[in-house]
Design a protein around this motif. Structure first.
Motif, short mmCIF file in Angstrom:
data_model
loop_
_atom_site.label_atom_id
_atom_site.label_comp_id
_atom_site.label_asym_id
_atom_site.label_seq_id
_atom_site.Cartn_x
_atom_site.Cartn_y
_atom_site.Cartn_z
N ALA A 14 0.82 -1.21 0.00
CA ALA A 14 0.00 0.00 0.00
C ALA A 14 0.85 1.26 0.00
O ALA A 14 0.63 2.19 0.77
N ALA A 15 1.86 1.29 -0.88
CA ALA A 15 2.76 2.43 -0.99
C ALA A 15 2.81 2.90 -2.44
O ALA A 15 2.77 2.08 -3.36
N PHE A 16 2.90 4.22 -2.63
CA PHE A 16 2.83 4.80 -3.96
C PHE A 16 3.88 5.89 -4.12
O PHE A 16 4.28 6.51 -3.14
N TYR A 17 4.28 6.13 -5.37
CA TYR A 17 5.25 7.18 -5.69
C TYR A 17 4.66 8.08 -6.77
O TYR A 17 4.17 7.60 -7.78
N THR A 18 4.71 9.38 -6.54
CA THR A 18 4.31 10.36 -7.54
C THR A 18 5.47 11.32 -7.74
O THR A 18 5.91 11.97 -6.79
N LYS A 19 5.98 11.39 -8.97
CA LYS A 19 7.08 12.30 -9.27
C LYS A 19 6.57 13.73 -9.21
O LYS A 19 5.52 14.05 -9.77
N ILE A 20 7.29 14.58 -8.53
CA ILE A 20 6.95 15.99 -8.47
C ILE A 20 7.63 16.73 -9.60
O ILE A 20 7.02 17.52 -10.30
N MET A 21 8.90 16.47 -9.79
CA MET A 21 9.65 17.16 -10.83
C MET A 21 10.94 16.41 -11.11
O MET A 21 11.41 15.65 -10.29
N LYS A 22 11.51 16.66 -12.28
CA LYS A 22 12.80 16.12 -12.65
C LYS A 22 13.66 17.31 -13.03
O LYS A 22 13.22 18.18 -13.77
N THR A 23 14.87 17.37 -12.52
CA THR A 23 15.73 18.51 -12.80
C THR A 23 16.73 18.17 -13.89
O THR A 23 17.20 17.05 -14.00
N VAL A 24 17.02 19.18 -14.71
CA VAL A 24 18.04 19.04 -15.74
C VAL A 24 19.21 19.98 -15.47
O VAL A 24 20.19 19.96 -16.17
N GLU A 25 19.07 20.78 -14.47
CA GLU A 25 20.11 21.73 -14.11
C GLU A 25 20.27 21.70 -12.59
O GLU A 25 19.44 21.12 -11.89
N PRO A 26 21.33 22.31 -12.08
CA PRO A 26 21.54 22.29 -10.63
C PRO A 26 20.30 22.82 -9.88
O PRO A 26 19.70 23.81 -10.29
N THR A 27 19.96 22.11 -8.82
CA THR A 27 18.77 22.43 -8.04
C THR A 27 19.13 22.36 -6.56
O THR A 27 19.79 21.41 -6.13
N ASN A 28 18.68 23.35 -5.80
CA ASN A 28 18.84 23.33 -4.35
C ASN A 28 17.54 22.86 -3.73
O ASN A 28 16.47 23.37 -4.08
N ILE A 29 17.62 21.91 -2.82
CA ILE A 29 16.45 21.41 -2.11
C ILE A 29 16.77 21.51 -0.63
O ILE A 29 17.80 21.02 -0.17
N LEU A 50 9.98 26.84 -5.33
CA LEU A 50 8.78 26.12 -4.94
C LEU A 50 8.82 26.00 -3.42
O LEU A 50 9.78 25.49 -2.85
N PHE A 51 7.77 26.48 -2.75
CA PHE A 51 7.68 26.54 -1.29
C PHE A 51 6.45 25.73 -0.89
O PHE A 51 5.32 26.12 -1.21
N VAL A 52 6.66 24.57 -0.24
CA VAL A 52 5.55 23.69 0.13
C VAL A 52 5.57 23.45 1.63
O VAL A 52 6.56 22.95 2.17
N VAL A 53 4.49 23.79 2.30
CA VAL A 53 4.38 23.58 3.75
C VAL A 53 4.24 22.08 4.01
O VAL A 53 3.34 21.43 3.46
N ILE A 54 5.13 21.54 4.84
CA ILE A 54 5.06 20.12 5.16
C ILE A 54 4.68 19.88 6.63
O ILE A 54 4.40 18.75 7.01
N LYS A 100 16.99 27.45 -11.63
CA LYS A 100 16.78 28.49 -12.63
C LYS A 100 15.42 28.35 -13.30
O LYS A 100 14.80 29.33 -13.67
N HIS A 101 14.96 27.11 -13.46
CA HIS A 101 13.67 26.87 -14.09
C HIS A 101 12.98 25.73 -13.37
O HIS A 101 13.57 24.66 -13.18
N ILE A 102 11.74 25.94 -12.96
CA ILE A 102 10.93 24.89 -12.35
C ILE A 102 9.61 24.83 -13.11
O ILE A 102 8.93 25.84 -13.26
#
Length: 108
Positions: A14-29, A50-54, A100-102
């Protein structure tokens, strides 16, 4: 769950994965913590953010400086150069992705 891919590996149940985004350039998380009564002052985004309240809840404002409430699981995308601020009366933790791009895929 309709949006995600079932995770079958690793004896998963009962576990699932949903991709949020894929980066092609340097990304800070990273994570942002805003304590009760805390504020990140109005500033321009140096890159797309991208600012997401967790955890918790708080507010964000844009160029108009009107506060919009964000709760756990909600977020906002600011593009490069957009002015914004954020804060919380009760405290929050947000996941922040900067590049640079999201591009966020539309969810139907």
């Amino acid at each position: 769950m309709d949006d995600g891919k079932t995770i079958d590996n690793y004896n998963s149940v009962a576990a699932f994965y949903t991709k949020i985004m894929k980066t092609v350039e340097p990304t800070n998380i990273g994570l942002v913590y805003i304590e009760p009564g805390g504020v990140i002052g109005h500033h321009e985004a140096p890159v797309a953010q991208l600012f997401v309240v967790i955890q918790g809840e708080g507010w964000v404002s844009g160029e108009d400086r009107k506060n919009i409430l964000l709760r756990n699981g909600e977020g906002v995308l600011w593009q490069t150069g957009q002015g914004h601020a954020s804060g919380s009366d009760t405290g929050l933790t947000a996941l922040v992705i900067q590049a640079k791009h999201i591009e966020i895929p539309s969810i139907t």
